[in-house]
Structure formats: C-alpha cells, structure tokens
Design a protein around this motif. Structure first.
Motif, PDB file in Angstrom:
ATOM      1  N   SER A 106      20.426  35.342  24.646  1.00  0.00           N
ATOM      2  CA  SER A 106      21.206  35.575  25.869  1.00  0.00           C
ATOM      3  C   SER A 106      20.298  35.949  27.030  1.00  0.00           C
ATOM      4  N   ARG A 107      19.361  36.821  26.767  1.00  0.00           N
ATOM      5  CA  ARG A 107      18.416  37.237  27.826  1.00  0.00           C
ATOM      6  C   ARG A 107      17.558  36.060  28.263  1.00  0.00           C
ATOM      7  N   LEU A 108      17.090  35.284  27.316  1.00  0.00           N
ATOM      8  CA  LEU A 108      16.264  34.122  27.636  1.00  0.00           C
ATOM      9  C   LEU A 108      17.057  33.106  28.459  1.00  0.00           C
ATOM     10  N   ARG A 109      18.301  32.836  28.061  1.00  0.00           N
ATOM     11  CA  ARG A 109      19.156  31.888  28.775  1.00  0.00           C
ATOM     12  C   ARG A 109      19.375  32.344  30.217  1.00  0.00           C
ATOM     13  N   GLU A 110      19.724  33.611  30.388  1.00  0.00           N
ATOM     14  CA  GLU A 110      19.980  34.126  31.734  1.00  0.00           C
ATOM     15  C   GLU A 110      18.719  34.110  32.591  1.00  0.00           C
ATOM     16  N   THR A 111      17.579  34.402  31.989  1.00  0.00           N
ATOM     17  CA  THR A 111      16.320  34.360  32.722  1.00  0.00           C
ATOM     18  C   THR A 111      16.004  32.935  33.163  1.00  0.00           C
ATOM     19  N   LYS A 113      18.128  30.432  33.536  1.00  0.00           N
ATOM     20  CA  LYS A 113      19.142  29.982  34.498  1.00  0.00           C
ATOM     21  C   LYS A 113      18.896  30.575  35.882  1.00  0.00           C
ATOM     22  N   SER A 114      18.684  31.865  35.965  1.00  0.00           N
ATOM     23  CA  SER A 114      18.487  32.497  37.275  1.00  0.00           C
ATOM     24  C   SER A 114      17.178  32.054  37.919  1.00  0.00           C
ATOM     25  N   THR A 115      16.148  31.858  37.119  1.00  0.00           N
ATOM     26  CA  THR A 115      14.860  31.416  37.659  1.00  0.00           C
ATOM     27  C   THR A 115      14.957  29.981  38.157  1.00  0.00           C
ATOM     28  N   LEU A 116      15.626  29.115  37.400  1.00  0.00           N
ATOM     29  CA  LEU A 116      15.826  27.729  37.827  1.00  0.00           C
ATOM     30  C   LEU A 116      16.660  27.674  39.101  1.00  0.00           C
ATOM     31  N   ASP A 117      17.735  28.439  39.150  1.00  0.00           N
ATOM     32  CA  ASP A 117      18.581  28.475  40.350  1.00  0.00           C
ATOM     33  C   ASP A 117      17.784  28.932  41.566  1.00  0.00           C
ATOM     34  N   SER A 118      16.984  29.969  41.399  1.00  0.00           N
ATOM     35  CA  SER A 118      16.173  30.486  42.497  1.00  0.00           C
ATOM     36  C   SER A 118      15.146  29.449  42.964  1.00  0.00           C
ATOM     37  N   ALA A 119      14.486  28.794  42.018  1.00  0.00           N
ATOM     38  CA  ALA A 119      13.497  27.763  42.380  1.00  0.00           C
ATOM     39  C   ALA A 119      14.171  26.621  43.128  1.00  0.00           C
ATOM     40  N   ASP A 120      15.335  26.178  42.649  1.00  0.00           N
ATOM     41  CA  ASP A 120      16.050  25.094  43.320  1.00  0.00           C
ATOM     42  C   ASP A 120      16.483  25.477  44.731  1.00  0.00           C
ATOM     43  N   GLU A 121      16.907  26.729  44.909  1.00  0.00           N
ATOM     44  CA  GLU A 121      17.283  27.198  46.249  1.00  0.00           C
ATOM     45  C   GLU A 121      16.078  27.183  47.184  1.00  0.00           C
ATOM     46  N   GLN A 122      14.938  27.645  46.689  1.00  0.00           N
ATOM     47  CA  GLN A 122      13.731  27.646  47.518  1.00  0.00           C
ATOM     48  C   GLN A 122      13.297  26.226  47.872  1.00  0.00           C
ATOM     49  N   LEU A 123      13.374  25.328  46.907  1.00  0.00           N
ATOM     50  CA  LEU A 123      13.008  23.938  47.173  1.00  0.00           C
ATOM     51  C   LEU A 123      13.982  23.293  48.159  1.00  0.00           C
ATOM     52  N   ALA A 124      15.261  23.608  48.075  1.00  0.00           N
ATOM     53  CA  ALA A 124      16.248  23.076  49.017  1.00  0.00           C
ATOM     54  C   ALA A 124      15.948  23.558  50.439  1.00  0.00           C
ATOM     55  N   ARG A 125      15.590  24.837  50.560  1.00  0.00           N
ATOM     56  CA  ARG A 125      15.224  25.357  51.893  1.00  0.00           C
ATOM     57  C   ARG A 125      14.005  24.616  52.445  1.00  0.00           C
ATOM     58  N   GLN A 126      13.014  24.381  51.575  1.00  0.00           N
ATOM     59  CA  GLN A 126      11.830  23.651  52.022  1.00  0.00           C
ATOM     60  C   GLN A 126      12.188  22.230  52.455  1.00  0.00           C
ATOM     61  N   ARG A 163       9.026  20.797  41.737  1.00  0.00           N
ATOM     62  CA  ARG A 163      10.140  21.032  40.808  1.00  0.00           C
ATOM     63  C   ARG A 163       9.743  20.666  39.383  1.00  0.00           C
ATOM     64  N   ALA A 164       9.022  19.569  39.218  1.00  0.00           N
ATOM     65  CA  ALA A 164       8.564  19.183  37.878  1.00  0.00           C
ATOM     66  C   ALA A 164       7.665  20.267  37.297  1.00  0.00           C
ATOM     67  N   TRP A 165       6.768  20.800  38.101  1.00  0.00           N
ATOM     68  CA  TRP A 165       5.873  21.861  37.628  1.00  0.00           C
ATOM     69  C   TRP A 165       6.683  23.096  37.227  1.00  0.00           C
ATOM     70  N   ALA A 166       7.627  23.502  38.072  1.00  0.00           N
ATOM     71  CA  ALA A 166       8.420  24.694  37.793  1.00  0.00           C
ATOM     72  C   ALA A 166       9.250  24.521  36.514  1.00  0.00           C
ATOM     73  N   VAL A 167       9.887  23.359  36.368  1.00  0.00           N
ATOM     74  CA  VAL A 167      10.698  23.118  35.177  1.00  0.00           C
ATOM     75  C   VAL A 167       9.813  23.085  33.939  1.00  0.00           C
ATOM     76  N   GLU A 168       8.620  22.498  34.056  1.00  0.00           N
ATOM     77  CA  GLU A 168       7.708  22.491  32.902  1.00  0.00           C
ATOM     78  C   GLU A 168       7.378  23.914  32.464  1.00  0.00           C
ATOM     79  N   GLN A 169       7.148  24.800  33.423  1.00  0.00           N
ATOM     80  CA  GLN A 169       6.847  26.191  33.078  1.00  0.00           C
ATOM     81  C   GLN A 169       8.006  26.835  32.327  1.00  0.00           C
ATOM     82  N   LEU A 170       9.236  26.552  32.764  1.00  0.00           N
ATOM     83  CA  LEU A 170      10.414  27.126  32.116  1.00  0.00           C
ATOM     84  C   LEU A 170      10.639  26.532  30.725  1.00  0.00           C
TER      85      LEU A 170
END
Length: 156
Positions: free
Chosen positions: A34-39, A41-54, A68-75
């Motif tokens: 549960s903790r891993l899933r929430e981490t 999900k929230s990290t992916l959402d935050s990265a996507d929001e930052q990329l959308a702003r850019q 985005r590919a780099w960030a998703v690979e890390q996750l």
C-alpha cells in the motif's frame, strides 16, 4: 536488497529530469504494498504535473517525452527492486517507445519480463503478478508480456 545509487536504469537523465523526482522517494525500501503503491502514484502524478507545466511554458516536446521516460523508468525500477529484487533468472526489459526512451503522457509503458525458464514456481509467479498489479494500481498504463528466452528466440 542492494543499495540504491541514483540514477538507476539504462536511460541517461535528461536535463531537468532529476528535478521532477525526489531522490528520497527513489531510495524507498518497503515491503508494504500500500505504501509503495501510494508513493508511486503520488510521485508519478507530481512528475506529470511538472511536465505539463513545462509543456504549457513552451518546453520542447522531445525533451519532455525523454524526461517522462526517465522518470517512469526510475519508478519502475523502484517497484522492481522492492518486489522482485536481484533474481538472476528474471529481467525487466523496456520495449516499444518506452524502450527507445520516449514516453508521451497517457501512453502505455511497454515492458517485457524476461525469464530464464517458465515461471512455474509459485513465489516467482506471485512476484510477477504483484509487480504488474502494483504498476496498474499506481496509475501506469502497461503493455506487458512475460516470456522466456526460448519464447523470444522462437518469435525472431
């Protein structure tokens, strides 16, 4: 589990990419799904929001899809290391656009789990199922397959 050294994976960080993820998140060690899933999900959402702003600020799309590919690979590697760990008989392989280091928003993440031999033993099979389920539940759209080396050879 092995010590995490950032960045993980095969992709070189694109300028700006590391700033969209918190290093402390990528160092998470947890057997709490549960903790891993929430981490994730929230990290992916935050990265996507930052990329959308850019994007709306005029950043080059080519750069953003690589970030985005780099960030998703890390996750993905965070999830893999927490659930699968170091198993020489299993490998996580990026294929498709993701394999080329490009990932548009809402694109599926094409993955292959490569096995030395058929995953008939229950712990390996359960680990794979848990990994795939975790990624779906965290909000990643997956295109995935599980194949043995022999099956890949036959497909060639």
């Amino acid at each position: 589990m092995p010590t995490t050294t950032l960045p993980l994976g095969r992709l070189e960080p694109v300028p700006g990419a590391p700033s969209i993820l918190e290093a402390s998140v990528l160092e998470l060690k947890s057997d709490d799904i549960s903790r891993l899933r929430e981490t994730l999900k929230s990290t992916l959402d935050s990265a996507d929001e930052q990329l959308a702003r850019q994007f709306w600020d005029g950043a080059a799309v080519e750069t953003l899809v690589r970030q985005r590919a780099w960030a998703v690979e890390q996750l993905l590697l965070l999830a893999w290391n927490n659930l699968i760990g170091d198993r020489p008989s299993m490998a996580l392989v990026a294929v498709g656009g993701f394999g080329r280091g490009e990932l548009h928003p809402h694109s599926d993440v094409d993955l292959m789990i490569l096995l030395e031999s058929e995953a008939t033993e229950s712990p390996a099979k359960e680990s794979i199922e848990q990994f795939i389920t975790l990624l779906w539940d965290a909000g990643l759209y997956l295109g995935h397959s599980v194949r043995t080396i022999e099956q890949c050879h036959e497909e060639c």
